[in-house]
Design a protein around this motif. Structure first.
Motif, PDB file in Angstrom:
ATOM      1  N   ALA A 107       0.812  -1.128  -0.046  1.00  0.00           N
ATOM      2  CA  ALA A 107      -0.087   0.004   0.045  1.00  0.00           C
ATOM      3  C   ALA A 107       0.872   1.206  -0.056  1.00  0.00           C
ATOM      4  O   ALA A 107       0.268   2.368  -0.632  1.00  0.00           O
ATOM      5  CB  ALA A 107      -0.913  -0.069   1.227  1.00  0.00           C
ATOM      6  N   ALA A 108       2.108   1.187   0.655  1.00  0.00           N
ATOM      7  CA  ALA A 108       2.976   2.180   0.463  1.00  0.00           C
ATOM      8  C   ALA A 108       3.443   3.039  -0.735  1.00  0.00           C
ATOM      9  O   ALA A 108       3.625   3.977  -0.979  1.00  0.00           O
ATOM     10  CB  ALA A 108       4.154   1.843   1.302  1.00  0.00           C
ATOM     11  N   GLY A 109       3.177   1.847  -1.722  1.00  0.00           N
ATOM     12  CA  GLY A 109       3.825   2.346  -3.128  1.00  0.00           C
ATOM     13  C   GLY A 109       2.693   3.066  -4.145  1.00  0.00           C
ATOM     14  O   GLY A 109       2.889   2.942  -5.337  1.00  0.00           O
ATOM     15  N   ILE A 110       1.465   3.178  -3.473  1.00  0.00           N
ATOM     16  CA  ILE A 110       0.207   3.358  -4.331  1.00  0.00           C
ATOM     17  C   ILE A 110       0.511   4.552  -5.046  1.00  0.00           C
ATOM     18  O   ILE A 110       0.382   4.666  -6.542  1.00  0.00           O
ATOM     19  CB  ILE A 110      -1.041   3.631  -3.526  1.00  0.00           C
ATOM     20  CG1 ILE A 110      -1.477   2.195  -3.096  1.00  0.00           C
ATOM     21  CG2 ILE A 110      -1.857   4.394  -4.271  1.00  0.00           C
ATOM     22  CD1 ILE A 110      -2.754   2.146  -2.358  1.00  0.00           C
ATOM     23  N   MET A 111       1.079   5.762  -4.550  1.00  0.00           N
ATOM     24  CA  MET A 111       1.324   6.932  -5.383  1.00  0.00           C
ATOM     25  C   MET A 111       2.437   6.786  -6.640  1.00  0.00           C
ATOM     26  O   MET A 111       2.140   7.284  -7.761  1.00  0.00           O
ATOM     27  CB  MET A 111       1.471   8.316  -4.386  1.00  0.00           C
ATOM     28  CG  MET A 111       0.481   8.902  -3.557  1.00  0.00           C
ATOM     29  SD  MET A 111      -0.831   9.182  -4.960  1.00  0.00           S
ATOM     30  CE  MET A 111      -2.270   9.498  -3.667  1.00  0.00           C
ATOM     31  N   GLU A 112       3.448   6.086  -6.319  1.00  0.00           N
ATOM     32  CA  GLU A 112       4.242   5.806  -6.981  1.00  0.00           C
ATOM     33  C   GLU A 112       3.858   4.918  -8.197  1.00  0.00           C
ATOM     34  O   GLU A 112       4.299   5.349  -9.424  1.00  0.00           O
ATOM     35  CB  GLU A 112       5.721   5.017  -6.403  1.00  0.00           C
ATOM     36  CG  GLU A 112       6.839   4.409  -7.424  1.00  0.00           C
ATOM     37  CD  GLU A 112       7.313   5.463  -7.860  1.00  0.00           C
ATOM     38  OE1 GLU A 112       7.348   6.740  -7.690  1.00  0.00           O
ATOM     39  OE2 GLU A 112       8.012   5.323  -9.120  1.00  0.00           O
ATOM     40  N   ALA A 113       3.008   3.813  -7.817  1.00  0.00           N
ATOM     41  CA  ALA A 113       2.318   3.126  -8.770  1.00  0.00           C
ATOM     42  C   ALA A 113       1.542   3.960  -9.809  1.00  0.00           C
ATOM     43  O   ALA A 113       1.576   3.780 -11.058  1.00  0.00           O
ATOM     44  CB  ALA A 113       1.643   1.855  -8.192  1.00  0.00           C
TER      45      ALA A 113
END
Ligand SMILES: Nc1ncnc2c1ncn2[C@@H]1O[C@H](COP(=O)(O)OP(=O)(O)OP(=O)(O)O)[C@@H](O)[C@H]1O
Length: 209
Positions: A107-113
């Motif tokens: 979930a921590a990578g959502i903005m990067e994704a």
């Protein structure tokens, strides 16, 4: 990792495939080919546990899938024909929802994704206001978050533009290099230089590969 033995499936008394056997190993990308209606989606739905319309055996890590279904579902990322995106939610909310459902989603990578799939700036827009290709991109963003070892992808490049396709192909290759496995269908000619094996349902239904 995934082993399919003597799989048989029919629709409306028409045999789609029989005696279909193959193995998908760690680090491999396997592309299921075949003409429209040959049974590609049916096969992927069976292997994703969404259809029981088959005979034969499916093993995950050497165990019958039926006996390890919970573990199998946890280790599987399925991308179907439909974008699988909730229209009233925004791209960010959709991805948070997916991440809440799967322990193997980061979930921590959502903005990067969202950045990777070209949707930064659209993260707060309800998905019903996005284009078909943008909705597919929301769903494809899951690939950037997923640590699931097995990816089963049905026509993942539909409605995605050329640059987007090239980026996703790189992602599949990286997944395979990390020891993951990919089973996909696509009518698009893959540009991946790597470990891609093809299984053609038109030619191989009824045989082992
Ligand atoms: N909902 C359904 N009800 C009845 N028969 C169906 C249904 N969906 C598919 N079929 C039948 O099953 C066969 C296989 O369909 P499937 O969607 O697996 O093919 P496909 O190879 O994925 O095709 P395409 O390349 O067009 O996506 C088709 O010939 C179709 O007639």
């Amino acid at each position: 990792m995934l082993e399919v033995q003597k799989l048989f499936s029919e629709r409306d008394d028409r045999v789609l495939f029989s005696q279909l056997s193959f193995t998908l190993n760690a680090g491999e990308i396997v592309q299921i080919e075949g003409q429209n209606g040959s049974g590609k989606t049916t096969l992927l739905r069976i292997l994703s546990g969404l259809s029981r319309n088959y005979e034969g055996a499916i093993y995950w890590r050497g165990e019958p899938v039926a006996e390890v279904r919970e573990q199998y579902c946890r280790e599987l990322l399925y991308f179907g024909h439909q974008a699988g995106v909730k229209a009233v939610l925004t791209p960010e909310e959709n991805l948070r929802w997916y991440a809440a459902l799967s322990p193997l989603m980061d979930a921590a990578g959502i903005m990067e994704a969202l950045q990777q799939v070209g949707l930064r700036g659209f993260e707060d827009v309800p998905c019903h206001s996005l284009s078909a290709g943008q909705n597919r991109r929301v769903s494809l963003a899951r690939l950037y978050l997923s640590r699931a070892p097995l990816w089963i992808l049905d026509e993942p490049f539909t409605a995605i533009d050329k640059r987007g396709v090239a980026a996703k192909e790189r992602l599949l290759l990286e997944h395979a290099r990390r020891g993951g496995s990919v089973l996909l269908t696509t009518h698009h000619e893959l540009g991946i230089q790597g470990p891609v094996r093809k299984i053609n349902l038109d030619q191989l239904a009824g045989t082992s590969v």
